[in-house]
Design a protein around this motif. Structure first.
Motif, mmCIF file in Angstrom:
data_model
loop_
_atom_site.group_PDB
_atom_site.id
_atom_site.type_symbol
_atom_site.label_atom_id
_atom_site.label_comp_id
_atom_site.label_asym_id
_atom_site.label_seq_id
_atom_site.Cartn_x
_atom_site.Cartn_y
_atom_site.Cartn_z
ATOM 1 N N THR A 124 4.984 5.259 2.788
ATOM 2 C CA THR A 124 4.847 6.933 1.501
ATOM 3 C C THR A 124 4.711 6.791 0.207
ATOM 4 O O THR A 124 5.423 6.164 0.152
ATOM 5 N N MET A 125 4.578 7.468 -0.659
ATOM 6 C CA MET A 125 4.860 7.641 -2.274
ATOM 7 C C MET A 125 5.867 8.443 -2.269
ATOM 8 O O MET A 125 6.551 8.049 -3.185
ATOM 9 N N VAL A 126 6.056 8.987 -1.078
ATOM 10 C CA VAL A 126 8.321 9.573 -0.984
ATOM 11 C C VAL A 126 9.006 8.319 -0.971
ATOM 12 O O VAL A 126 9.300 8.471 -1.448
ATOM 13 N N GLN A 127 8.936 7.357 0.061
ATOM 14 C CA GLN A 127 9.784 6.226 -0.090
ATOM 15 C C GLN A 127 9.436 5.073 -1.023
ATOM 16 O O GLN A 127 10.691 4.614 -2.033
ATOM 17 N N THR B 143 0.176 9.383 8.309
ATOM 18 C CA THR B 143 -1.319 9.548 9.653
ATOM 19 C C THR B 143 -2.173 8.722 8.485
ATOM 20 O O THR B 143 -2.735 7.642 9.761
ATOM 21 N N ILE B 144 -2.408 8.677 7.463
ATOM 22 C CA ILE B 144 -3.091 7.805 6.522
ATOM 23 C C ILE B 144 -2.318 6.574 6.567
ATOM 24 O O ILE B 144 -3.097 5.545 6.940
ATOM 25 N N ILE B 145 -1.414 6.059 6.481
ATOM 26 C CA ILE B 145 -0.554 4.805 7.121
ATOM 27 C C ILE B 145 -1.024 4.694 8.195
ATOM 28 O O ILE B 145 -1.295 2.931 8.633
ATOM 29 N N TYR C 71 0.629 -1.113 0.159
ATOM 30 C CA TYR C 71 -0.206 0.436 0.186
ATOM 31 C C TYR C 71 0.688 1.099 0.118
ATOM 32 O O TYR C 71 1.552 1.957 0.616
ATOM 33 N N VAL C 72 0.868 2.385 -1.162
ATOM 34 C CA VAL C 72 1.392 3.738 -1.388
ATOM 35 C C VAL C 72 0.323 4.486 -0.963
ATOM 36 O O VAL C 72 -0.471 4.746 -1.429
ATOM 37 N N LEU D 18 3.418 -7.330 8.471
ATOM 38 C CA LEU D 18 2.839 -6.334 8.190
ATOM 39 C C LEU D 18 4.015 -4.991 8.382
ATOM 40 O O LEU D 18 4.255 -5.284 9.313
ATOM 41 N N LEU D 19 5.066 -4.125 7.598
ATOM 42 C CA LEU D 19 5.966 -3.176 7.698
ATOM 43 C C LEU D 19 5.238 -1.967 7.329
ATOM 44 O O LEU D 19 4.644 -2.312 5.982
ATOM 45 N N GLU D 20 5.506 -1.464 8.706
ATOM 46 C CA GLU D 20 5.606 -0.016 8.124
ATOM 47 C C GLU D 20 6.690 0.995 7.929
ATOM 48 O O GLU D 20 7.610 0.529 8.551
ATOM 49 N N HIS D 21 6.911 2.015 6.946
ATOM 50 C CA HIS D 21 7.855 1.692 6.246
ATOM 51 C C HIS D 21 8.255 3.289 6.154
ATOM 52 O O HIS D 21 7.544 3.378 4.779
ATOM 53 N N HIS D 22 7.599 4.384 7.263
ATOM 54 C CA HIS D 22 7.931 5.833 6.810
ATOM 55 C C HIS D 22 8.436 6.824 7.809
ATOM 56 O O HIS D 22 8.914 6.168 8.816
ATOM 57 N N CYS D 23 8.498 7.742 8.165
ATOM 58 C CA CYS D 23 9.445 8.957 8.674
ATOM 59 C C CYS D 23 8.761 8.505 10.210
ATOM 60 O O CYS D 23 9.908 9.069 11.691
ATOM 61 N N ASN D 24 7.391 8.353 10.099
ATOM 62 C CA ASN D 24 6.683 8.182 11.914
ATOM 63 C C ASN D 24 7.477 6.973 12.966
ATOM 64 O O ASN D 24 7.082 7.614 13.887
ATOM 65 N N VAL D 25 7.815 5.432 12.391
ATOM 66 C CA VAL D 25 7.716 4.751 12.791
ATOM 67 C C VAL D 25 8.962 5.133 14.010
ATOM 68 O O VAL D 25 10.243 5.747 12.716
ATOM 69 N N ILE D 26 9.304 4.561 14.765
ATOM 70 C CA ILE D 26 10.764 5.267 15.156
ATOM 71 C C ILE D 26 11.341 3.560 14.864
ATOM 72 O O ILE D 26 10.896 2.730 14.580
ATOM 73 N N GLN D 27 13.208 4.653 14.334
ATOM 74 C CA GLN D 27 13.589 3.110 14.292
ATOM 75 C C GLN D 27 13.963 2.607 15.274
ATOM 76 O O GLN D 27 14.441 3.284 16.272
#
Length: 802
Positions: free
Chosen positions: A365-368, A316-318, A310-311, A335-344
Motif C-alpha cells: 500500500t501507499m501507507v507501507q 481491496t485492489i492489492i 506495485y504500490v 510474490l509478497l503481499e504486505h498490507h494490513c489484511n494479510v494474516i501475519q
C-alpha cells in the motif's frame, strides 16, 4: 580472550564480536556500493558495535549465557549503552576538521551508530535540545571508552585502516552531493534521505548477520532474477494470447478488447527506454495491471533490475491484483503481499520477508511505502535500501494524500536519480505532480501511451451528464432520480460522498422497493468480509441480468472490477467522477451509457475539505465545458479536462499550502524540519549563548513521531458478522495469550474503523462487550446490521455477549 557479540540460546554457541563487525561491514559495503556509499556504509558497519568490547557489556552477556531463561520469561533489555562508543570515536577523531564535508560525515556516522537501536534522533529538537551532543560529552571518554577502542584496534582493524576508510568515505560523500546538485535535487531534503538510506543499510545488515548466526545459516539463498523475469514474461505472453483469442459479444466489447491489447503492446515497446520516471495514463478498465506488468518484466530484463514493486492505495485492489498476477505468473512465494489484511505469522522466514522486502515481486500500500521513509522506529526504515534498482509502479496515483505530495515527490526523485529506480505513475486521472511547488522530475517524453487523448476517445464507454440543480437534491428527489433511471436500465450504481447520506438514501430506496429489485448498500461501516460478500453477490446478479440498485460510498470507485449499466455520482472532484464512471459499462457490454453528476443537499462535508474543494473546481470545469467543449476534446473525462481540473485544484491555496505536510501539533511542516531549518540554529544560539555545535539540523524523530499517512482519528471495532461471531466467542473463551492473538489475526476481516464521535455515541448506548484484551473493542450483536453494518441504534431486543 573471546569477545562476544551474541550467543545462541539453544546450544550456547558464541558469535564473536570481531567476526560480527567485519561481516556486517562487508554486507554494508555491498549494499552501500549500489548507490556509491560503500565505504561510508562499511565504516558505520564496522564501528556500530564497538561499545560491546567494554567489560561492562562482556560481563552482562556472559551473565545472560549462564542464567537459563525460564518458560514465559521475557528477555530483559540490555541497559548497556554500546552504541555511543563508535559514535564518540568517529566524532572526536574527525569533527574538529577544517573540512565541512568531514564534519558532516562525522555527524552522520555518529547519528547512525549512536542510534542504531531505537530509530534516528533529532540533531536539534523543537525546544533546541541537542540529544546527540549529550551522548558525545567529553566526560564519556572514560576508561571503558579507551578499553573499547584499544581492543577494537588490537582485534578488528588498525587505526590507520579507519583513517583510510574515512578518507574514502569522505570522497564518496562529496561525489554523491555533487551528483545531487547536478541532478537539481533538493540538497538538504536529499541529504536527510541519504542518512536514512545509510541507517537502513546498517540496521538491516546488523540484524541479518545476527539472524544468520542464530539460525545457523551461512547466507540467505540468492535468487537469479534474470532467468525468473524471462520465465514470467513467457507466462504473461501466453495469457495475453489467450485474451486475444477470447470471443466477444458486441462491437463495442470487441473494440475495447483490441484497445486493451494495444495498450499492452505500447507498454511492451516502451520498456526499451532507459530508467526514468514515466506516466501510464489509461482509461479505467483499460487493462493497466497486465500492461504495466509486461512493461516491468521487459524493462527488468533489459536493465538487470532486481524487483518489481506495485504500490496501490487500497488493500481491496492489492488483494485482487496480486491474486491475478500470482495466478498468471504462477510465482507462488516470489510474490509478497504486505498490507494490513494479510494474516501475519510467527514464521521467521515470513517475518524476514516483510521486514526486508527481499522478494522479487511485491504488492503493498501507499501507507507501507511512505512508512518506509517517514515512520518512527526501525521496522519500516529497514527495508529502505531494498528499493535500489527496482521498478516501482504506483497504481491509482491520484489517491496520493495531498499532505504527502512534497515528501512523496522528492523521495521519488531520490529513488530515480540516486537509487537507479524506474518509476511508473499510473492512473486514468493523471495528476500533474510535475507542476506543483516541489515537482516530480518527470523524464523527457514520459507518456508510455503515445497519444492518451486519442486512446480515451476510442475507449469511451460512458458520457458524463451534469444534472445539478439549485439548492441540491433532497433524499427523496435523489431516490426519484434513481427510480426514474431504473425504469430504463437493469442496474444503477449510486455513489455518495458520505456514509450518512448513503445510508439515508438506501433506507428510502428500500422503503419504495416493491420487492422486485435487489438493493445493496456499501460503505466502510461494513467489515471487509461483509463487503466482499456483498460485492460478490452484486457481480452474480449483474451476470444474470437481474434488477439491481447499489448505493455506495466512494470505496467502490477504485479497484472493484464491476460493471453497471448507468452511474449516478454525487458532485465531487473530477477524478472521482472518472473513477465512478469506470464502474459503468466497463467492458463495453452495449452502446455508450451515461454517468450523471448530481448535487446532494444532505451531504455534510465540513470535515471533508478536499472533497468540498474538489466539488468547487469540478463546477469550474463543468462551466467551461458548457461554453467550449472542444477545449476538452468534447469529453469531460478526457486527459485535457483532468489536467485542467488538477491545475485549478493544486493551485488552490487551501490545497497547495498543505502539500508540505503541515502538522498543527507542532505548528511546523514536516518537509521543512526534515530539510533542516536554519532558524533553529539561530534559536539555539539565542537560547544558550553558544555556537550551534553541528552542521546538520534535521529533526528525524520529531517528524517521524508526527507522521501519519492517514489521520488516525478512528478506533477499530470487532463485529459479530458471519464467521466473525464464532471467532469472537472463541476470543472471549480463550485462555492463553497465544490463543487470543490467533483469534485476533482471524478477526482482521471482521473489523470496522469508526470515528471518535461514533465511538462515544455507541459507548453511551453500552454497545460494546467487556473485552478480555485491553484496547480491543467488540461490538454487541444488536449494533451490527445485516445490510448496513455498524449502526448507532440497536435493532434487536436480545443482545448477545452481555
Amino acid at each position: 580472550m573471546q569477545y562476544i557479540a551474541h550467543f545462541r540460546e539453544t546450544d550456547k554457541a558464541i558469535h564473536e564480536l570481531s567476526v560480527h563487525l567485519l561481516d556486517v561491514a562487508a554486507k554494508c559495503d555491498e549494499y552501500g556500493s549500489r548507490i556509491g556509499i560503500g565505504k561510508i556504509a562499511r565504516l558505520a558497519g564496522v564501528l556500530h558495535d564497538m561499545g560491546k568490547f567494554s567489560d561492562e557489556f562482556q560481563d552482562y552477556i556472559r551473565s545472560k549465557m549462564n542464567t537459563p531463561m525460564q518458560d514465559n520469561q521475557e528477555e530483559p533489555l540490555s541497559k548497556i549503552d554500546h552504541g555511543k562508543i563508535g559514535a564518540l570515536y568517529i566524532f572526536n577523531k574527525f569533527h574538529d576538521s577544517c573540512s565541512v564535508s568531514e564534519k558532516i560525515l562525522s555527524e552522520i556516522l555518529a547519528m547512525v551508530i549512536s542510534y542504531h537501536h531505537g530509530g534516528l534522533n533529532d540533531f536539534i529538537t523543537m525546544d533546541c535540545q541537542v540529544p546527540l551532543l549529550n551522548r558525545l560529552k567529553p566526560e564519556n571518554l572514560d576508561t571503558q571508552y579507551y578499553t573499547c577502542i584499544n581492543r577494537f584496534f588490537d582485534i578488528v582493524c588498525s587505526e590507520k585502516d579507519i583513517d583510510s576508510l574515512f578518507s574514502e568515505a569522505c570522497n564518496e560523500l562529496n561525489n554523491i552531493m555533487r551528483k545531487v546538485k547536478t541532478e537539481r535535487l533538493s540538497v538538504s531534503f536529499t541529504l536527510h534521505l541519504l542518512i536514512k538510506h545509510l541507517y537502513s543499510i546498517v540496521i538491516d545488515c546488523d540484524r541479518l548477520d545476527t539472524y544468520l548466526f542464530m539460525e545457523g545459516i551461512e547466507e540467505l539463498p540468492c535468487l537469479d532474477t534474470s532467468d525468473l523475469w524471462k520465465n514470467y514474461l513467457m507466462r504473461l505472453e501466453d495469457k495475453i494470447n489467450e485474451l486475444k483469442a477470447k470471443p466477444t459479444n458486441t462491437i463495442l466489447e470487441e473494440r475495447i478488447k483490441k484497445l486493451r491489447l494495444k495498450v499492452s503492446d505500447e507498454c511492451a515497446d516502451f520498456a526499451q527506454r532507459e530508467r526514468g520516471i514515466y506516466l501510464l495514463t489509461v482509461p479505467t478498465g483499460g487493462g493497466k495491471t497486465f500492461s504495466s506488468l509486461r512493461f516491468a518484466l521487459k524493462h527488468a530484463i533489459k536493465h538487470g533490475m532486481k524487483k518489481i514493486i506495485y504500490v496501490l492505495p487500497f488493500t481491496t485492489i492489492i488483494e485482487q491484483n496480486a491474486s491475478e498476477v500470482r495466478n498468471v505468473l504462477n510465482c507462488a512465494d516470489n510474490l509478497l503481499e504486505h498490507h494490513c489484511n494479510v494474516i501475519q505469522t510467527e514464521h521467521e522466514k515470513y517475518k524476514l520477508l516483510v521486514q526486508r522486502w527481499d522478494c522479487p515481486i511485491i504488492f503493498t500500500t501507499m501507507v507501507q511505502f511512505l512508512n518506509t521513509f517517514f515512520e518512527s522506529g526501525t521496522v519500516s526504515i529497514r527495508r529502505f535500501h531494498q528499493l535500489d534498482n527496482s521498478i516501482l509502479i504506483f497504481d491509482e496515483i491520484q489517491a496520493l494524500p495531498i499532505k504527502c505530495i512534497s515528501l512523496f515527490n522528492d523521495t521519488i526523485n531520490y529513488l530515480n536519480k540516486i537509487c537507479h529506480c524506474t518509476i511508473v505513475l499510473s492512473s486514468a486521472t493523471q495528476p500533474n505532480l510535475s507542476e506543483v511547488v516541489r515537482p516530480i522530475m518527470i523524464s523527457d517524453s514520459p507518456n508510455i501511451i503515445s497519444t492518451p487523448s486519442k486512446l480515451f476517445t476510442e475507449f469511451k464507454r460512458m458520457n458524463v451528464i451534469p444534472r445539478l440543480i439549485e439548492g441540491g437534491y433532497t433524499v427523496d428527489t435523489v431516490v426519484d432520480f434513481v427510480y426514474n433511471l431504473k425504469a430504463r436500465y437493469n442496474s444503477v450504481l449510486v455513489i455518495l460522498n458520505t456514509k450518512k447520506a448513503a445510508e439515508k438514501i438506501y433506507k428510502v430506496a428500500e422503503e419504495r422497493n416493491e420487492g422486485n429489485i435487489n438493493i445493496y448498500y456499501l460503505s466502510t461501516n461494513l467489515c471487509p468480509a461483509h463487503r466482499k460478500k456483498v460485492i460478490s453477490e452484486i457481480k452474480d446478479k449483474l451476470k444474470s441480468n437481474e434488477h439491481i440498485i447499489c448505493i455506495s460510498t466512494q470505496l467502490i470507485e477504485a479497484g472493484v472490477d464491476i460493471s453497471f449499466e448507468t452511474v449516478i455520482r454525487s458532485l465531487a472532484g473530477l477524478d472521482s467522477v472518472a473513477q465512478a464512471s469506470g464502474r459503468g459499462n466497463r467492458h463495453g457490454e452495449g452502446e455508450i451509457k451515461e454517468t450523471y453528476i448530481i448535487n446532494v443537499r444532505d451531504e455534510v462535508l465540513k470535515n471533508l475539505k478536499e472533497i468540498e474543494l474538489g466539488q468547487k473546481h469540478t463546477r469550474t470545469i463543468l462551466h467551461e465545458y458548457s461554453n467550449n467543449p472542444e477545449k476538452f476534446d468534447n469529453d469531460l473525462l478526457s486527459p485535457a479536462a483532468i489536467l485542467q481540473y488538477y491545475k485549478y485544484y493544486y493551485s488552490d491555496s487551501e490545497i497547495s499550502t498543505q502539500m508540505d505536510y503541515y502538522c498543527k501539533e507542532i505548528n511546523e511542516k514536516l518537509y521543512s524540519i526534515l530539510s533542516g531549518q536554519k532558524q533553529k540554529e539561530m534559536a539555539y544560539e539565542d537560547l544558550t549563548g553558544k555556537q550551534y555545535p553541528f552542521q546538520l539540523l534535521h529533526m528525524f524523530r520529531t517528524a517521524a513521531d508526527n507522521f501519519r499517512v492517514i489521520d488516525d482519528n478512528t478506533r477499530t471495532v470487532l463485529v459479530p458478522y458471519g464467521e466473525g461471531r464464532r471467532i469472537i466467542t472463541d476470543l472471549l473463551g480463550s485462555k492463553s495469550l497465544s490463543e487470543k492473538l490467533e483469534c485476533l489475526k482471524e478477526l482482521q476481516q471482521y473489523a470496522v474503523n469508526i470515528f471518535e464521535s461514533q465511538f462515544r455515541l455507541l459507548e453511551e448506548k453500552r454497545a460494546f462487550v467487556n473485552s478480555p484484551i485491553d484496547g480491543v473493542l467488540i461490538l454487541k450483536d444488536g449494533f451490527y446490521h445485516s445490510k448496513l453494518g455498524v449502526i448507532e441504534e440497536s435493532n434487536m431486543e436480545l443482545l448477545l455477549y452481555e
